[in-house]
Motif scaffolding. Structure first.
Motif, mmCIF file in Angstrom:
data_model
loop_
_atom_site.group_PDB
_atom_site.id
_atom_site.type_symbol
_atom_site.label_atom_id
_atom_site.label_comp_id
_atom_site.label_asym_id
_atom_site.label_seq_id
_atom_site.Cartn_x
_atom_site.Cartn_y
_atom_site.Cartn_z
ATOM 1 N N GLY A 1 0.784 -1.371 -0.062
ATOM 2 C CA GLY A 1 0.157 -0.013 -0.063
ATOM 3 C C GLY A 1 0.929 1.170 0.076
ATOM 4 N N GLU A 2 2.275 1.230 -0.304
ATOM 5 C CA GLU A 2 3.015 2.366 -0.309
ATOM 6 C C GLU A 2 2.590 3.087 -1.388
ATOM 7 O OE1 GLU A 2 5.324 5.010 0.884
ATOM 8 O OE2 GLU A 2 5.708 3.124 1.925
ATOM 9 N N ARG A 3 2.283 4.543 -0.929
ATOM 10 C CA ARG A 3 1.781 5.447 -2.039
ATOM 11 C C ARG A 3 2.862 6.172 -3.089
ATOM 12 N NH1 ARG A 3 -2.330 9.445 0.875
ATOM 13 N NH2 ARG A 3 -3.218 9.552 -1.298
ATOM 14 N N THR A 4 3.988 6.098 -2.617
ATOM 15 C CA THR A 4 5.133 6.586 -3.419
ATOM 16 C C THR A 4 5.946 5.327 -4.175
ATOM 17 O OG1 THR A 4 6.654 6.593 -1.330
ATOM 18 C CG2 THR A 4 5.170 8.585 -2.047
ATOM 19 N N GLN A 5 5.583 4.133 -4.468
ATOM 20 C CA GLN A 5 5.992 3.213 -5.083
ATOM 21 C C GLN A 5 6.888 3.538 -6.097
ATOM 22 O OE1 GLN A 5 3.518 -0.120 -5.765
ATOM 23 N NE2 GLN A 5 2.626 0.062 -3.597
ATOM 24 N N LEU A 6 6.334 4.368 -7.134
ATOM 25 C CA LEU A 6 7.231 4.596 -8.366
ATOM 26 C C LEU A 6 8.254 5.495 -8.063
ATOM 27 C CD1 LEU A 6 4.301 5.177 -10.879
ATOM 28 C CD2 LEU A 6 5.574 3.305 -10.974
ATOM 29 N N ALA A 7 8.283 6.432 -7.238
ATOM 30 C CA ALA A 7 9.326 7.339 -6.555
ATOM 31 C C ALA A 7 10.253 6.698 -6.238
ATOM 32 C CB ALA A 7 8.490 8.278 -5.734
ATOM 33 N N ILE A 8 9.907 5.551 -5.387
ATOM 34 C CA ILE A 8 11.184 4.890 -4.914
ATOM 35 C C ILE A 8 11.825 4.263 -5.767
ATOM 36 C CG2 ILE A 8 11.529 3.004 -2.910
ATOM 37 C CD1 ILE A 8 9.170 4.003 -1.297
ATOM 38 N N GLY A 9 10.846 3.420 -6.758
ATOM 39 C CA GLY A 9 11.918 2.648 -7.790
ATOM 40 C C GLY A 9 12.495 3.567 -8.695
ATOM 41 N N ALA A 10 12.027 4.684 -9.049
ATOM 42 C CA ALA A 10 12.736 5.645 -9.710
ATOM 43 C C ALA A 10 13.875 6.144 -9.185
ATOM 44 C CB ALA A 10 11.987 6.903 -10.113
ATOM 45 N N ALA A 11 14.219 6.436 -7.795
ATOM 46 C CA ALA A 11 15.263 6.617 -7.278
ATOM 47 C C ALA A 11 16.387 5.572 -7.182
ATOM 48 C CB ALA A 11 14.994 7.122 -5.659
ATOM 49 N N LEU A 12 15.637 4.249 -7.203
ATOM 50 C CA LEU A 12 16.865 3.244 -6.997
ATOM 51 C C LEU A 12 17.299 2.850 -8.550
ATOM 52 C CD1 LEU A 12 14.811 0.624 -4.779
ATOM 53 C CD2 LEU A 12 16.863 2.054 -4.352
ATOM 54 N N VAL A 13 16.629 3.267 -9.379
ATOM 55 C CA VAL A 13 17.032 2.809 -10.891
ATOM 56 C C VAL A 13 18.158 4.096 -11.290
ATOM 57 C CG1 VAL A 13 16.281 3.087 -13.367
ATOM 58 C CG2 VAL A 13 14.933 1.822 -11.518
ATOM 59 N N ALA A 14 17.721 5.217 -10.729
ATOM 60 C CA ALA A 14 18.724 6.575 -11.014
ATOM 61 C C ALA A 14 20.021 6.089 -10.418
ATOM 62 C CB ALA A 14 17.853 7.962 -10.753
ATOM 63 N N ALA A 15 19.878 5.719 -8.939
ATOM 64 C CA ALA A 15 21.283 5.538 -8.378
ATOM 65 C C ALA A 15 21.979 4.132 -9.036
ATOM 66 C CB ALA A 15 20.830 5.170 -6.820
ATOM 67 N N ALA A 16 21.396 3.320 -9.372
ATOM 68 C CA ALA A 16 22.146 2.227 -10.322
ATOM 69 C C ALA A 16 22.791 2.727 -11.462
ATOM 70 C CB ALA A 16 20.939 1.138 -10.391
ATOM 71 N N ARG A 17 22.117 3.542 -12.224
ATOM 72 C CA ARG A 17 22.598 4.069 -13.321
ATOM 73 C C ARG A 17 23.707 4.983 -13.360
ATOM 74 N NH1 ARG A 17 17.202 5.476 -16.944
ATOM 75 N NH2 ARG A 17 16.273 3.372 -16.961
ATOM 76 N N SER A 18 23.807 5.638 -12.315
ATOM 77 C CA SER A 18 24.539 6.863 -11.930
ATOM 78 C C SER A 18 25.796 6.375 -11.363
ATOM 79 C CB SER A 18 24.225 7.883 -11.366
ATOM 80 O OG SER A 18 23.872 7.488 -10.301
ATOM 81 N N THR A 19 25.919 5.151 -10.807
ATOM 82 C CA THR A 19 27.016 4.757 -9.935
ATOM 83 C C THR A 19 27.966 3.627 -10.467
ATOM 84 O OG1 THR A 19 25.810 4.946 -7.969
ATOM 85 C CG2 THR A 19 27.853 3.496 -7.646
#
Length: 393
Positions: A209-227
């Motif tokens: 029921g997390e309402r910010t699921q897409l935001a959390i996923g987008a942050a993890l994808v951006a971190a994986a791409r930039s590291t």
């Protein structure tokens, strides 16, 4: 600690989430959700793009108050007209590394960060998309989607019997069989019905029921791409490709002197071994005395050497001095050459499973195949009546 910020724009809100990419299982550090476009109104594309940039500035300012500084920003936007304006909107802000993340990739990254799904694969996940509901067969460990289809929400979620029949149809066509049904962002009123349908189909059930699921996923994808990492290839545009290439080039240069010395030692040992091997058994020791040198015969005949066709003995030195025969060729005549290497045949071609056919109308009315599946998705076959790709969601 490696902070990353995620921003998501859906049909009714703008969500931001600050996460630690090193410990994603702990959830978000800070999150905020602002209503946007409620009441049936659809804000214009320029205003939505400016709102996304403003939400990013506010989230970064909130993080700086706690001495947290995001190193990457991931943005998920389901509106194509707004995505085209994002580069211009974020160019005026102080944010440097901004990654545009597909909503499907954001959902996959979020599923891998859920502690309850650790080691559980494959699964069935469903989430609402406007007036439709998407049901997808996902492998969270591999980060791939095997199939995904859209259904009319009013028909699929009308009662538990229809939902159960739809799940039974999907499970019967999957190999391996899914282990769990996951509700992602589904309305709270459908939680009990989904749990009953999953139990009847022999599946576990998890309600996210997390309402910010897409935001959390987008942050993890951006971190994986930039590291940049030594084990994984760098993403294009991450700014670390040149450094990785320099490391790959500098590594061999550091070991060049040691390799050269080792090669010289090996060659010297081989040369000494060949001299002892090719030397005659009863050859006399060389001397610098002229009197002895004059009385020493030029060649020494080995009594154990085989005779040639004319009955004469042939020494090994003569064999070595024979024209047209090198040392390697003489070794091949002696039968000491290694056989040619065997090459393994190429692996057999892998065939992709056919695209899932349309489900019968009995369980629930299947709308169409959905959404844009990565390259690992099954390819359509002539038997599939309707397998057209649809919009992202």
């Amino acid at each position: 600690m490696r902070e990353s910020l995620g921003i998501a724009l859906d049909s009714s809100s703008i969500s931001t989430a600050l996460v630690d990419a090193d410990t994603p299982l702990l959830g978000s550090i800070d999150e905020f959700r602002h209503p946007w476009g409620e009441g049936g109104s659809v804000p214009s594309a320029p205003s939505s793009a400016r709102a996304l940039a403003s939400a990013a500035d506010v989230a970064i300012e909130r993080a700086s108050r706690s001495h947290l500084h995001p190193t990457s920003v991931g943005v998920t936007c389901e509106r194509a007209d707004v995505r085209d304006l994002l580069p211009e909107s974020f160019s005026s802000s102080a944010i440097g590394n901004v990654e545009l993340v597909n909503s499907l990739d954001a959902r996959l990254a979020y599923l891998r960060s859920v502690d309850a799904l650790a080691g559980v694969s494959p699964i069935l996940a469903f989430w609402p998309d406007g007036s439709e509901t998407v049901i997808a067969a996902i492998d969270p460990i591999a980060g791939t989607i095997d199939s995904a289809h859209r259904y009319t929400s009013a028909e699929l979620l009308s009662n538990s019997a229809t939902f159960t029949a739809t799940l039974d149809t999907i499970v019967a066509e999957r190999d391996p069989v899914p282990k769990m049904l996951v509700a992602m962002g589904a309305p709270e009123q459908t939680r009990q019905m989904s749990a009953v349908a999953a139990e009847r189909s022999g599946l576990g059930f998890t309600f996210l029921g997390e309402r910010t699921q897409l935001a959390i996923g987008a942050a993890l994808v951006a971190a994986a791409r930039s590291t940049p990492t030594s084990a994984a290839p760098l993403a294009v545009g991450s700014g670390g490709a040149a450094g990785g290439a320099a490391g790959l080039i500098a590594g061999p240069r550091r070991w060049t002197p040691l390799m050269l010395i080792s090669t010289l030692l090996v060659l010297g040992g081989l040369l000494i071994g060949m001299l002892f091997t090719l030397a005659p058994d009863n050859a006399s020791t060389a001397t610098t005395d002229p009197s002895i040198t004059e009385n020493t015969p030029s060649t020494t005949v080995d009594e154990h050497q085989p005779e040639n066709e004319s009955g004469d003995h042939r020494t090994e030195s003569e064999n070595a001095d024979a024209p047209g025969l090198s040392g390697s060729e003489w070794g091949e005549i002696g039968g000491s050459a290694n056989p040619p290497p065997l090459f393994s045949p190429p692996p057999p071609e892998s065939f992709l499973p056919p695209c899932d056919p349309n489900f019968p109308a009995a369980p629930a009315g299947l709308r169409r195949s959905d959404p844009d599946i990565p390259p690992t998705s099954p390819s359509p076959t002539p038997d599939a009546e309707d397998c057209t790709p649809i919009r992202q969601g």
